[in-house]
Motif scaffolding. Structure first.
Motif, short mmCIF file in Angstrom:
data_model
loop_
_atom_site.label_atom_id
_atom_site.label_comp_id
_atom_site.label_asym_id
_atom_site.label_seq_id
_atom_site.Cartn_x
_atom_site.Cartn_y
_atom_site.Cartn_z
N MET A 197 41.38 38.55 50.58
CA MET A 197 40.67 38.63 49.31
C MET A 197 40.85 37.31 48.56
SD MET A 197 38.83 40.92 47.68
CE MET A 197 39.43 42.57 48.07
N HIS A 198 39.81 36.90 47.91
CA HIS A 198 39.84 35.63 47.18
C HIS A 198 40.00 35.87 45.68
CE1 HIS A 198 38.72 33.33 50.71
NE2 HIS A 198 37.83 34.27 50.98
N ASP A 199 40.50 34.85 44.99
CA ASP A 199 40.72 34.88 43.55
C ASP A 199 39.43 34.44 42.87
OD1 ASP A 199 41.53 34.66 40.96
OD2 ASP A 199 43.07 33.15 41.32
N ILE A 200 38.75 35.36 42.18
CA ILE A 200 37.48 35.03 41.54
C ILE A 200 37.66 33.99 40.45
CG2 ILE A 200 37.62 36.97 39.92
CD1 ILE A 200 34.44 35.46 41.55
N LYS A 201 38.82 33.98 39.81
CA LYS A 201 39.09 32.97 38.79
C LYS A 201 39.09 31.58 39.42
CE LYS A 201 42.47 31.76 35.18
NZ LYS A 201 42.85 30.41 35.66
N TRP A 202 39.74 31.46 40.58
CA TRP A 202 39.78 30.17 41.28
C TRP A 202 38.38 29.77 41.72
CZ3 TRP A 202 38.45 27.91 45.86
CH2 TRP A 202 39.03 26.67 46.16
N ARG B 84 26.72 33.36 43.95
CA ARG B 84 26.47 34.81 44.00
C ARG B 84 27.67 35.57 43.42
NH1 ARG B 84 27.17 39.33 47.70
NH2 ARG B 84 28.41 38.04 49.11
N LEU B 85 28.88 35.17 43.80
CA LEU B 85 30.08 35.84 43.31
C LEU B 85 30.26 35.63 41.82
CD1 LEU B 85 32.44 34.84 46.27
CD2 LEU B 85 31.48 37.11 45.83
N ILE B 86 30.02 34.41 41.37
CA ILE B 86 30.16 34.10 39.94
C ILE B 86 29.14 34.90 39.13
CG2 ILE B 86 29.86 32.28 38.22
CD1 ILE B 86 31.05 30.33 40.33
N SER B 87 27.93 35.07 39.67
CA SER B 87 26.90 35.84 38.98
C SER B 87 27.33 37.30 38.80
CB SER B 87 25.59 35.77 39.76
OG SER B 87 24.61 36.59 39.17
N ILE B 88 27.90 37.87 39.85
CA ILE B 88 28.40 39.26 39.74
C ILE B 88 29.51 39.32 38.71
CG2 ILE B 88 29.51 41.15 40.98
CD1 ILE B 88 28.22 40.06 43.55
N ASP B 89 30.40 38.32 38.76
CA ASP B 89 31.53 38.31 37.83
C ASP B 89 31.06 38.13 36.39
OD1 ASP B 89 34.39 38.33 37.33
OD2 ASP B 89 34.17 36.19 36.86
N LEU C 79 31.72 43.55 43.21
CA LEU C 79 32.45 42.30 43.36
C LEU C 79 33.56 42.42 44.40
CD1 LEU C 79 32.94 39.39 42.45
CD2 LEU C 79 34.42 40.29 40.63
N LYS C 80 34.27 43.54 44.36
CA LYS C 80 35.35 43.76 45.32
C LYS C 80 34.82 43.78 46.75
CE LYS C 80 38.98 47.12 46.45
NZ LYS C 80 39.59 48.44 46.08
N LYS C 81 33.70 44.46 46.95
CA LYS C 81 33.08 44.53 48.28
C LYS C 81 32.62 43.15 48.75
CE LYS C 81 29.50 47.03 50.89
NZ LYS C 81 28.82 45.84 51.44
N ALA C 82 32.01 42.40 47.84
CA ALA C 82 31.53 41.07 48.20
C ALA C 82 32.68 40.15 48.59
CB ALA C 82 30.74 40.47 47.03
#
Length: 470
Positions: free
Chosen positions: A1-6, A29-34, A98-101
């Protein structure tokens, strides 16, 4: 799992790391979900603030006996609660999205990992020993085993289908001897603690080490159907009422069957593909004291893999089986020590082959051939004279904090500051079935017998040869 903040702070670096694995960029894509998640949280917090303020104002209105104002404020609080509930539902859905992505994106390779598309990009690190010379054409393990009458694929197919084997007599004992030898070496000389873990695990345990959700079709699932006591009791009460309402007419058995259909529950377990799964998860959802690190664990277990996508590959013999035995090595340590621990783990796995005097080479896997959870991987490839090629017998991988984030596994340093994520490593120490193959092919004799390596003779009751009828 990756750190979305990073990822938010380093989107270009994240996408470059994925590109090295041959994948498209995912940062935006991840930042948009976040961002959607964070927007919902902000609105929800504003509603909560207004709810809290209005609740206080209700008390003040009642104190001044302003009933109209109190009623208006109470209606506003109810509206706030409805809005908060709706937003919490929306937030939960976006959290899961987000978790799934994040869960489906592989680990980022370390800088020193060579770039490459597939196994052709792997880089040889070093070799041990040399290829043996034979005065005859060496045979493959299945030819040797079948000729000895001690390796039976036909009977295994009747029991379980393709990709299973029945070992007998000397070869069955030799496989057991290899496992015992490896465990004794790792626990007695390499400071690993032996563990006997469960072979069936829950979903979240497989998610923790990244077998799920990405690789569910490579796994075997086992289901247990049971009847919960409370549901059974409820069904029996329903039966009593229904029977009375029908004037005690009809079949009691039919009623029981009808009602019990509502009561059974189905619980799924996963058969472990490697002991890495339960061993690494021993620290899940916990905070470990730094003084306990490094934790070095080993286990010898059966392993189960569906080998999805392996149709037509290694269909003869024991190279690619649905069930096989492996001695696993797992290390759990600090970020500062993990790279040194990786080199140490490799040396521990190599020592098994050195004691057995088997020729092998070590390669560093390139970005395109590396496993999903790995930052860096060494493969040990043993030489098989019968196949005239090197075959993987161990992979030693550094995973960094990738698995620890999925498991929420942390440690508290000696400075007693904020807990940090652990680093995890895993490796085969080594695959027992493939070690059996290597011993058989390396130590084969012209008459078809198998000489027993010196290191294994104490585990074989002093036996020096495995031969027909032995």
């Amino acid at each position: 799992m990756h750190d979305i903040k990073w990822i938010r702070e380093n989107p270009d670096a994240f996408d470059r790391a994925l590109a090295r694995r041959g994948l498209k960029g995912e940062a935006q894509r991840l930042i948009s979900i976040d961002e959607r998640r964070r927007a919902i949280i902000r609105v929800s917090e504003s509603w909560k603030a207004r709810r809290n303020a209005a609740s206080k104002e209700i008390g003040q209105a009642k104190a001044t006996k302003d009933e109209a104002a109190a009623q208006k404020l109470m209606a506003e609080v109810a509206e706030c609660k409805t809005s908060i509930s709706t937003l919490e539902t929306e937030q939960k859905a976006v959290d899961e999205e987000l978790k799934k992505a994040l869960a489906e994106i592989p680990n980022m390779p370390l800088d020193e990992v060579p770039d490459g598309k597939d196994a052709g990009g792997n880089v040889e690190h070093h070799r041990f020993g040399a290829k043996r010379e034979y005065g005859f054409a060496p045979k493959q393990h299945f030819e040797l085993g079948e000729a000895l009458g001690q390796m039976d694929f036909e009977t295994a197919a009747k029991l379980s289908g393709a990709r299973f084997v029945v070992l007998k007599k000397g070869l069955a004992r030799l496989e057991r001897a290899l496992a015992q030898f490896m465990l004794d070496l790792h626990t007695g000389e390499h400071d690993y603690k032996e563990i006997n873990p469960p072979l069936l695990v829950h979903d979240e345990v497989m998610v923790g080490t990244a077998q799920l959700p990405k690789f569910q079709y490579d796994q075997f699932v086992a289901s247990r159907i049971s009847v919960r006591g409370d549901l059974l009791s409820e069904a029996l009460r329903d039966l009593d009422r229904e029977y009375e309402s029908r004037g005690r007419q009809g079949s009691v058995k039919a009623l029981v069957d009808e009602l019990l259909e509502k009561a059974p529950t189905k619980e799924d377990y996963w058969l472990i593909p490697t002991a890495e799964v339960p061993l690494t998860n021993l620290v899940r959802e916990s905070i470990v004291d730094e003084g306990e690190l490094p934790m070095r664990l080993t286990a010898c277990t059966p392993c189960f893999r569906a080998e999805a996508g392996a149709a037509g590959k290694d269909t003869r013999g024991m190279i690619r089986q649905h069930q096989f035995t492996k001695v696993e090595l797992v290390s759990i340590t600090t970020p500062e020590q993990s790279r040194n621990e990786h080199e140490r783990m490799l040396a521990c796995a190599e020592e098994v082959l050195r004691r057995l005097d088997l020729h092998y080479r070590v390669v560093t896997l390139c970005t395109g051939d590396m496993g999903f959870a790995a930052q860096k991987t060494y493969d040990i490839e043993v030489w098989l004279p019968g196949q005239n090629m090197y075959r993987e017998i161990s992979s030693c991988s550094l995973c960094g904090e990738f698995q620890a984030r999925r498991m929420n596994a942390r440690f508290r340093g000696k400075d007693n500051r904020q807990p940090r994520y652990l680093h995890t490593l895993n490796g085969s120490g080594v695959a027992v079935g493939r070690a059996l193959i290597a011993v058989m092919e390396t130590y084969q004799q012209q008459d078809g017998a198998i000489a027993v390596p010196d290191a294994l003779r104490p585990y074989m009751g002093g036996m020096k040869r495995i031969e027909l009828g032995a």
